[in-house]
Design an enzyme around this catalytic site. Structure first.
Site, PDB file in Angstrom:
ATOM      1  N   ASP A 137     -32.178  -4.710   6.953  1.00 51.50           N
ATOM      2  CA  ASP A 137     -31.488  -3.691   6.272  1.00 51.50           C
ATOM      3  C   ASP A 137     -32.617  -2.689   6.171  1.00 51.50           C
ATOM      4  O   ASP A 137     -33.999  -3.174   6.015  1.00 51.50           O
ATOM      5  CB  ASP A 137     -31.059  -3.980   4.803  1.00 51.50           C
ATOM      6  CG  ASP A 137     -30.221  -2.952   4.474  1.00 51.50           C
ATOM      7  OD1 ASP A 137     -29.799  -2.007   5.220  1.00 51.50           O
ATOM      8  OD2 ASP A 137     -29.804  -2.923   3.247  1.00 51.50           O
TER       9      ASP A 137
ATOM     10  N   ASN B 150     -19.506  -1.105   8.961  1.00 50.40           N
ATOM     11  CA  ASN B 150     -20.377   0.013   9.280  1.00 50.40           C
ATOM     12  C   ASN B 150     -19.812   1.307  10.026  1.00 50.40           C
ATOM     13  O   ASN B 150     -20.352   2.155  10.387  1.00 50.40           O
ATOM     14  CB  ASN B 150     -21.588  -0.542  10.161  1.00 50.40           C
ATOM     15  CG  ASN B 150     -22.664  -1.338   9.104  1.00 50.40           C
ATOM     16  OD1 ASN B 150     -23.306  -2.332   9.653  1.00 50.40           O
ATOM     17  ND2 ASN B 150     -23.036  -0.810   8.098  1.00 50.40           N
TER      18      ASN B 150
HETATM   19  C1  IPE Z   1     -25.787  -4.830   6.054  1.00 54.51           C
HETATM   20  O1  IPE Z   1     -26.293  -3.621   5.563  1.00 54.51           O
HETATM   21  C2  IPE Z   1     -25.333  -4.548   7.500  1.00 54.51           C
HETATM   22  C3  IPE Z   1     -26.259  -4.633   8.598  1.00 54.51           C
HETATM   23  C4  IPE Z   1     -27.449  -5.046   8.525  1.00 54.51           C
HETATM   24  C5  IPE Z   1     -25.999  -4.859   9.876  1.00 54.51           C
HETATM   25  P1  IPE Z   1     -25.634  -2.187   5.061  1.00 54.51           P
HETATM   26  O2  IPE Z   1     -26.696  -1.339   5.050  1.00 54.51           O
HETATM   27  O3  IPE Z   1     -24.661  -1.986   5.794  1.00 54.51           O
HETATM   28  O4  IPE Z   1     -25.303  -3.056   3.610  1.00 54.51           O
HETATM   29  P2  IPE Z   1     -24.773  -1.960   2.341  1.00 54.51           P
HETATM   30  O5  IPE Z   1     -23.766  -0.981   2.620  1.00 54.51           O
HETATM   31  O6  IPE Z   1     -26.135  -1.817   1.775  1.00 54.51           O
HETATM   32  O7  IPE Z   1     -24.352  -3.322   1.513  1.00 54.51           O
HETATM   33  C1  IPE Z   2     -29.420  -1.334   8.770  1.00 53.88           C
HETATM   34  O1  IPE Z   2     -30.318  -0.401   8.172  1.00 53.88           O
HETATM   35  C2  IPE Z   2     -29.033  -1.055  10.245  1.00 53.88           C
HETATM   36  C3  IPE Z   2     -27.587  -1.257   9.926  1.00 53.88           C
HETATM   37  C4  IPE Z   2     -26.651  -1.345   9.242  1.00 53.88           C
HETATM   38  C5  IPE Z   2     -26.902  -1.239  11.492  1.00 53.88           C
HETATM   39  P1  IPE Z   2     -29.594   0.680   7.548  1.00 53.88           P
HETATM   40  O2  IPE Z   2     -29.094   1.785   8.271  1.00 53.88           O
HETATM   41  O3  IPE Z   2     -28.489   0.248   6.679  1.00 53.88           O
HETATM   42  O4  IPE Z   2     -30.717   1.542   6.706  1.00 53.88           O
HETATM   43  P2  IPE Z   2     -30.434   1.966   4.865  1.00 53.88           P
HETATM   44  O5  IPE Z   2     -30.208   0.881   4.328  1.00 53.88           O
HETATM   45  O6  IPE Z   2     -29.553   3.145   5.132  1.00 53.88           O
HETATM   46  O7  IPE Z   2     -32.315   2.430   4.752  1.00 53.88           O
HETATM   47 MG    MG Z   3     -28.592  -0.429   4.781  1.00 53.66          MG
END
Ligand code: IPE
Ligand code: IPE
Ligand code: MG
Length: 249
Positions: A29, A77
Site C-alpha cells: 500500500d 479496487n
Molecule cells: C489494499 O489497498 C489493496 C492492495 C494493496 C492491492 P487499498 O489501498 O485498496 O486499501 P484501502 O482502500 O486503503 O483499505
Molecule cells: C496500493 O497503493 C496499490 C494498489 C491498491 C493497486 P495505492 O494505490 O492504494 O496507494 P495509496 O494508498 O493511494 O497511497
Molecule cells: Mg491504498
C-alpha cells in the site's frame, strides 16, 4: 540438496534462520501517496511498486523464505478511476510477460489467487502461461492476489461446498476446517506467518481473512515503493521477537 539450499545467502545481523517465517504476505500500500509526494501521477507509484516487489521476491529467495504472497488488486479496487484500473491491468500483463523468463531461470513458482475469470482475457492468458511454465519450480512459491477479496473467496468456497451437499456427495457434518480450506483459492499453501502492510494503514482491507486467523501483523509507515531490504530486515527482526501462542499459554 535442493537448488534453494545451495544458493542461500547469509542472513543480516540479528536474524535467526530457525525463526524465519515460512510464508510472508504483503499488502503493498501507498503507491499513490509515494507518487503524489514526488509530484507525479499515481500510476508512477504503481510502476515503482513493481520494482519493490521484484526486490522483495529476490530477497525472500536469498534469505530462504519459502513463500511470498502479494496483494496486487482487491475486489474493491475496481472502484478506482477507469484510467488507473486500465493502467494496472496493462502493467500486470506487461510485467508478467517481461519477468517470466527470469522467474523460470530463478526457479520461482508463480501462482495467482482471486476471481481470475473477471480479468481481461489477455491478462488471463499471461497468468495461465506463467503458472503452467513455473508449476514445477521449487526455490520459492510466489502468489499474487489479483481481483482477490477474502469475503468473495469464502463465498465461492461455500457455494462449491453447498453444491456438493445438494448433489448428495457430502454430508453437512463432514464440513470441517480442512475441507473448507481445500475450497479456498489458497488450497495447498500454508497460512502466512507474517503479514506486512506498508503506508501505516492498520486494516486488512479484505486480504486473507480466513488465512490470517493466527498470522502476525507488522505495519510500517514506509510507502510501498520505498520498502527495501532494510525495511524487510526490520520487519523480520520484529517478527522474531513475537511470541506466537495460538491460543495456548
Ligand atoms: C489494499 O489497498 C489493496 C492492495 C494493496 C492491492 P487499498 O489501498 O485498496 O486499501 P484501502 O482502500 O486503503 O483499505
Ligand atoms: C496500493 O497503493 C496499490 C494498489 C491498491 C493497486 P495505492 O494505490 O492504494 O496507494 P495509496 O494508498 O493511494 O497511497
Ligand atoms: Mg491504498
Amino acid at each position: 540438496m535442493t537448488a534453494q539450499q545451495t544458493e542461500l545467502q547469509d542472513l543480516p545481523p540479528g536474524l535467526k534462520r530457525e525463526l524465519l517465517p515460512k510464508h510472508v504476505a504483503v499488502i503493498m500500500d501507498g503507491n499513490g501517496r509515494w507518487a503524489k509526494r514526488q509530484g507525479k501521477p499515481r500510476i508512477m507509484g504503481h510502476k515503482a511498486g513493481v520494482d519493490a516487489l521484484k526486490d522483495l521476491l529476490r530477497c525472500c529467495k536469498d534469505w530462504g523464505i519459502q513463500a511470498l504472497t502479494a496483494y496486487a488488486f482487491s475486489t474493491e479496487n475496481w472502484k478506482r478511476p477507469q484510467e488507473e484500473v486500465d493502467f494496472l491491468m496493462t502493467l500486470f500483463q506487461r510485467v508478467l510477460r517481461q519477468e517470466l523468463r527470469e522467474m523460470v531461470k530463478e526457479n520461482v513458482q508463480i501462482r495467482f489467487v482471486g476471481n481470475l475469470q473477471a480479468l481481461p482475457p489477455v491478462l488471463q492468458a499471461e497468468i495461465s502461461r506463467s503458472m503452467a511454465e513455473t508449476q514445477d519450480n521449487r526455490s520459492i512459491r510466489f502468489t499474487v492476489a489479483t481481483n482477490y477479496g477474502g469475503r468473495q473467496e469464502i463465498i465461492q468456497a461455500c457455494r462449491a461446498i453447498a453444491d456438493q451437499v445438494k448433489q448428495g456427495l457430502l454430508q453437512p457434518n463432514e464440513i470441517d476446517e480442512e475441507l473448507f480450506e481445500r475450497h479456498l483459492y489458497t488450497a495447498g499453501i500454508s497460512d502466512p506467518d507474517l503479514l506486512i502492510r506498508t503506508s501505516g494503514e492498520m486494516r486488512l482491507s479484505n486480504f486473507l481473512l480466513w488465512q490470517m486467523a493466527y498470522g502476525e501483523i507488522y505495519i510500517t509507515d514506509a510507502l510501498w515503493p520505498d520498502f527495501d531490504r532494510t525495511e524487510f530486515h526490520r520487519a523480520l527482526c520484529a517478527y522474531q521477537q513475537r511470541e506466537r501462542r495460538f491460543g495456548s499459554v
